[in-house]
Design a protein around this motif. Structure first.
Motif, short mmCIF file in Angstrom:
data_model
loop_
_atom_site.label_atom_id
_atom_site.label_comp_id
_atom_site.label_asym_id
_atom_site.label_seq_id
_atom_site.Cartn_x
_atom_site.Cartn_y
_atom_site.Cartn_z
N THR A 1 4.29 8.58 -9.51
CA THR A 1 4.87 8.84 -8.20
C THR A 1 6.34 9.09 -8.49
O THR A 1 6.98 8.30 -9.17
N LYS B 1 0.83 -1.21 0.00
CA LYS B 1 0.00 0.00 0.00
C LYS B 1 0.87 1.26 0.00
O LYS B 1 2.01 1.22 0.48
N PRO B 2 0.33 2.36 -0.53
CA PRO B 2 1.14 3.59 -0.60
C PRO B 2 1.77 4.00 0.72
O PRO B 2 2.87 4.54 0.73
N ASP B 3 1.10 3.71 1.85
CA ASP B 3 1.68 4.15 3.13
C ASP B 3 2.74 3.18 3.66
O ASP B 3 3.28 3.38 4.74
N ASN C 1 2.45 3.56 -6.28
CA ASN C 1 1.02 3.54 -5.97
C ASN C 1 0.37 2.58 -6.96
O ASN C 1 -0.06 2.95 -8.04
N ASP D 1 3.89 3.74 -14.32
CA ASP D 1 4.38 4.81 -13.45
C ASP D 1 5.90 4.86 -13.60
O ASP D 1 6.62 4.05 -13.02
N GLU E 1 -2.28 0.59 -6.75
CA GLU E 1 -3.73 0.63 -6.96
C GLU E 1 -4.12 1.69 -7.97
O GLU E 1 -5.06 1.51 -8.75
N ALA E 2 -3.39 2.81 -7.96
CA ALA E 2 -3.71 3.88 -8.91
C ALA E 2 -3.57 3.39 -10.35
O ALA E 2 -4.42 3.65 -11.21
#
Lengths: 155, 786
Positions: free
Chosen positions: B728, B405-407, B423, B663, B425-426
């Protein structure tokens, strides 16, 4: 050694050549027209396509002596001075080339396509290019460039 | 953003020469007095060479010299080295048998180099080679990756043909998780062997100047300094200062032109022996047998999944074929560029990989576009897809459930790498939306009414680019540092020459690097010239591969520009009679803060070269060099979705839609980036549908040795692609860029095979040729009829 004469990019050329010289060798080695490339040895890749009497030809499949008296155009002869041929301009505008090695053959082949079919569909373009291999672009932008050139040249 | 600055789709400046026939590739170059080389290659896969008789060839018309391995041995010519020593799981270094440019006692693959003929013309050299008599005491060929360890031993140094038996990860943790998991999904996979096939065949000219005792080597190289280093330090024992390597326009590489090969080594060495330049250009047939090949893995993979669909552990057993000899970087490909990527985009807590690398009597195998990362992505994305099918879960949702996850960034994987940012999911959401994932069942049903089997396949890939932090790769066995250099030199009249160690062979650096410098220095794009590919003109650089040029080479350019600005501020402060601290630089102007007093970059550059009114203690000139060593790899990632239709009556797979959402961090020239994505996907589609390198198991002959036999993707095999981006920015390089060159080739194969297996309901190995697919469809029809 037979003497050979032909018109290349609008200029009369006369040279003595070995009878077993291929047209592509004659262009590259005897005339230093190195824009025409050799990418294979089985007449598959199309990097060597030039026009002989207005029609696209793989110059590796033809002996130089078979072009005696012909009018030959290579990639070096396509632009008018500093002004690119619409096909060359479209390849640049639409990023239809990366390493540039297949490009001369691709452009010469595409110009002949539009002589035969001024408004080709995507499928017709892809089928016409079957004899030209590109390893860099995935053909996507080559197809776009040819469509754009066709539209420009029909105007 | 300036019109031609960062982010602008600037049309390429290199195109004019390529479009008008004025490109200058190695074979376009001729040196005065040049001779031509032809290599007599082994016609057999594995044999002792008991006699080589060259007298007749030496007497043939036009022949100047014939050389064998014994001649090179007498001159103390060394072995072509492997630049990366892999330490196996018992702490022993890999087996690295000698790899002589011309064989000394044994041939080990069809195409191995037996003798070199140098003659006045290429035809004479080739004809004379037929007059060389060689006695081969034949031994059994070993071509099959899986059976290599039980085949006839190829090198004395490598019992069981084992190069290394290597491992990464926590085996106990993985086995424990496997034994307790609710589900273990298992797959046996083949990553098919490929032949890179850059359209320009390899070529070289060796030119020796006895007056200065120095060499110039023209070569189709992706990294001229690396080639020089290997030639000088390891093989020919020459001072680097006396050897200049020029890699002019190069017609594609895809990895295959990274390496130091026998042919350029021999041309360089022979140029001094015969006292004239020696040129060699590969015929395509020679390229097929002697360019380093790619991939060739046989793998068993197991994925442990809990009842909710969470991944618990991944276990991978791979046998990797390295061919007959170790090519320059062959050993890092199935290890550090492969197993370190096995986490993919997922938070799998335990991962273990065992890789056995084996010698076979086939051409050397090394990095090919993606290099290890396509092999890793293929097995992850295949086993995840199969897991979704077995668990009855939606494959997109199973991926989402397991994404890092991003975090969670920076994220330490169980296989050594630390991902800095992403990221996932994006990218997934955007790709699902672009392809209209929800509408797929209706499209499938509609296809059925036309007798077509429609399938959809996802691939969520990650790669490690920006190769690489020198200390990290050094600790893992690399023999080189993987920094990059840049020199930014203002000329007195305000134009700029940028010397970069990166090499462009299709990537468009002359355009994109000029955009970068234009923006950084606030000067017109037209005033920036990019110089590359000549060790006589550029600082030592490491070249282009592994999608590193912008992330590493571009970062070096930024650092050199920063130094230029720093010096410029001192000069401007003097001219403006201000303190250096009060001078700021923006958009090409040095300005005293809070005033309208300023000097342009051009004025400062002129002052640096005409220093009549100049600050004390500052050197004249404006010419700065920087070396950039990356702090970490970069981690491009994305999601590709392929939608296909199979005609069960012909087995032909038609790609009806392709969505790529990548990305790459910050994008410098989106036109060039999209072109890289297209080309990468085409090579990935080639691997999945068409391309396959086949050696005959009995004779060891290369069966797919021409464009009549090896299926290159042609225009009518491919669709147009739809490309999307998410961003990102990379956290550890000054540009925030990640690299884009290999993504398509990594992402595409599993997307396509997932789509085909979805359509036909059976597992199938690459390449999924029409014949193979047709057989599966027919078998299923027959089964249904029973």
């Amino acid at each position: 050694m037979p003497s050979l004469s032909m018109t290349i990019n609008g200029k009369q050329v006369t040279k003595d050549v070995d009878p077993n010289t291929l047209l592509v060798q004659f262009l590259r080695e005897n005339l230093s027209l190195t824009g025409t490339h050799v990418g294979c040895d089985t007449s598959q890749c199309g990097a060597c396509v030039v026009h002989v009497n207005g029609k696209s030809v793989k110059s590796c499949t033809m002996l130089a002596v078979q072009a005696e008296g012909s009018d030959v155009t290579t990639i070096e002869g396509l632009a008018q001075g500093d002004e690119l041929h619409p096909m060359q301009a479209a390849f640049r505008e639409h990023h239809g080339l990366q390493c540039g090695f297949c490009t001369p053959g691709m452009v010469m082949s595409a110009v002949d396509l539009l002589q035969n079919n001024p408004d080709p569909s995507e499928t017709e373009i892809r089928e016409w290019l079957e004899g030209n291999i590109c390893r860099c672009t995935g053909y996507h932008n080559i197809v776009k460039a040819i469509q754009a050139a066709a539209s420009e040249m029909r105007r | 953003m300036p019109e031609n600055g960062i982010g602008a789709p600037v049309r390429r400046r290199e195109d004019k020469r390529f479009l008008t026939g004025k490109g200058r590739y190695t074979d376009d170059i001729n040196r005065p007095g040049q001779l031509y080389a032809y290599f007599l290659r082994s016609p057999v896969a594995h044999a002792k060479v008991t006699r080589v008789e060259t007298a007749q060839a030496e007497a043939a018309p036009g022949v100047v010299a014939v050389f064998t391995g014994q001649d090179m041995a007498a001159d103390n010519v060394g072995s072509l080295p492997c630049g990366w020593t892999v330490t196996d799981r018992h702490g022993e270094p890999h087996k690295a048998p000698p790899h002589y440019p011309l064989v000394r006692d044994k041939v080990r693959y069809v195409g191995d180099h037996v003798a070199m003929v140098v003659a006045e013309s290429y035809a004479q050299a080739r004809d004379a080679a037929d007059l060389i008599e060689v006695d081969y005491d034949e031994l059994p060929a070993v071509v099959d990756t899986k059976e290599a360890m039980s085949g006839t031993q190829i090198h004395d140094e490598a019992p069981s043909n084992l190069c290394f038996d290597w491992e990464l990860g926590d085996k106990d943790a993985v086995e424990q998780a496997m034994s307790q998991a609710a589900n273990v999904v298992e797959l046996d996979l083949i990553n098919n062997r490929l032949i890179p096939n850059a359209m320009e065949p390899r070529a070289a000219i060796g030119d020796y100047d006895s007056g200065t005792d120095s060499y110039t080597v023209y070569s189709t190289s992706q990294n001229p300094h690396l080639l020089r280093l290997i030639l000088c330090a390891f093989v020919l024992n020459l001072p680097e200062s006396r050897v200049r390597v020029i890699a002019p326009d190069v017609g594609g590489g895809f990895g295959s032109k990274i390496y130091a090969y026998a042919e350029e080594t021999c041309c360089t060495w022979a140029a001094k022996k015969v006292g004239r330049p020696v040129k060699w250009t590969a015929e395509r047939g020679e390229a097929f047998v002697s360019d380093a090949h790619g991939r060739d893995h046989v793998t068993n993979v197991k994925l442990a999944v809990d009842q909710e669909g969470k991944f618990l552990a991944l276990k991978v057993d791979t046998t990797a074929n390295v061919g007959a000899y170790l090519s320059s970087f062959s050993t890092c490909v199935p290890t550090y560029l492969y197993a370190t990527l096995l986490a993919g985009q997922y938070a799998t807590p335990a991962i273990y990989a065992n890789v056995k690398a084996v010698f076979t009597s086939t051409a050397p195998v090394d990095a090919y576009r993606g290099a290890g990362r396509p092999e890793a992505t293929y097995l992850i994305e295949r086993v995840v897809e199969v897991a979704a099918r077995q668990l009855g879960m939606d494959p997109a949702e199973l991926r989402r459930k397991n994404f890092i996850k991003p975090d969670q960034f920076p994220y330490q994987t169980p296989v050594a790498l630390t991902y800095d940012i992403g990221n996932y999911e994006a990218s997934l959401d955007k790709a699902l939306e672009m392809i209209d994932y929800k509408g797929f069942p209706a499209r499938k049903a509609e296809a059925e009414t036309r007798g077509k089997l429609r399938g959809i396949g996802l691939s969520a890939y990650i790669e490690a680019c920006g190769i690489a932090p020198s200390a990290v790769v050094g600790a893992l066995g690399a023999g080189v540092g993987l920094w990059e250099s840049a020199q930014v030199r203002f000329n007195a009249t305000g134009t700029v020459s940028v010397m970069t160690g990166a090499h462009s062979h299709g990537q468009g650096h002359e355009t994109s690097f000029a955009q970068l410098v234009s923006e950084k220095l606030g000067i017109p794009y037209e005033n920036v010239e990019i110089v590359h590919g000549d060790t006589g003109a550029i600082p030592m650089g490491m070249g282009t591969y592994g999608s590193r040029s912008l992330a590493v080479g571009g970062s070096a350019i930024v650092r050199a520009c920063d130094k230029i600005v720093e010096k410029g501020r001192k000069i401007a402060a003097h001219l403006l009679e201000a303190s250096v601290d009060d001078v700021e630089f923006k958009d090409g102007q040095f300005t005293v803060v809070g005033t309208d007093r300023s000097k342009s970059m051009g004025e400062v550059a002129f002052t640096a070269y005409v220093p009549h009114n100049y600050p004390e203690g500052v050197e004249p000139g404006l010419d700065e060099t920087a070396f950039y060593d990356p702090l970490n790899f970069t981690y491009p990632a994305g999601v590709h979705i392929a939608e296909i239709e199979v005609d069960p009556d012909t087995g032909i797979t038609q790609i009806v839609d392709w969505v790529a959402v990548d990305d790459f961090g910050r994008v410098l020239n989106p036109m060039i980036v999209e072109g890289q994505v297209h080309g990468g996907i085409a090579q990935g589609v080639g691997q999945a549908l068409l391309e396959n390198c086949v050696y005959d198991k009995e004779s060891g002959q290369l069966v797919t040795g021409s464009y009549m036999d090896y299926t290159m993707p042609r225009a009518d095999d491919l669709p147009s692609f739809r490309v999307g981006m998410t961003v990102t920015e990379c956290t550890h390089n000054p540009l925030g860029v990640k690299g884009c060159g290999e993504a398509g080739a990594i992402a595409a194969p599993p997307a396509l095979i997932n789509a085909i297996t979805d359509a036909i309901g059976e597992e199938i190995d690459m390449p999924a040729t029409a014949e193979k697919v047709w057989r599966v469809c027919q078998a299923r029809f027959a089964q249904a009829a029973e």
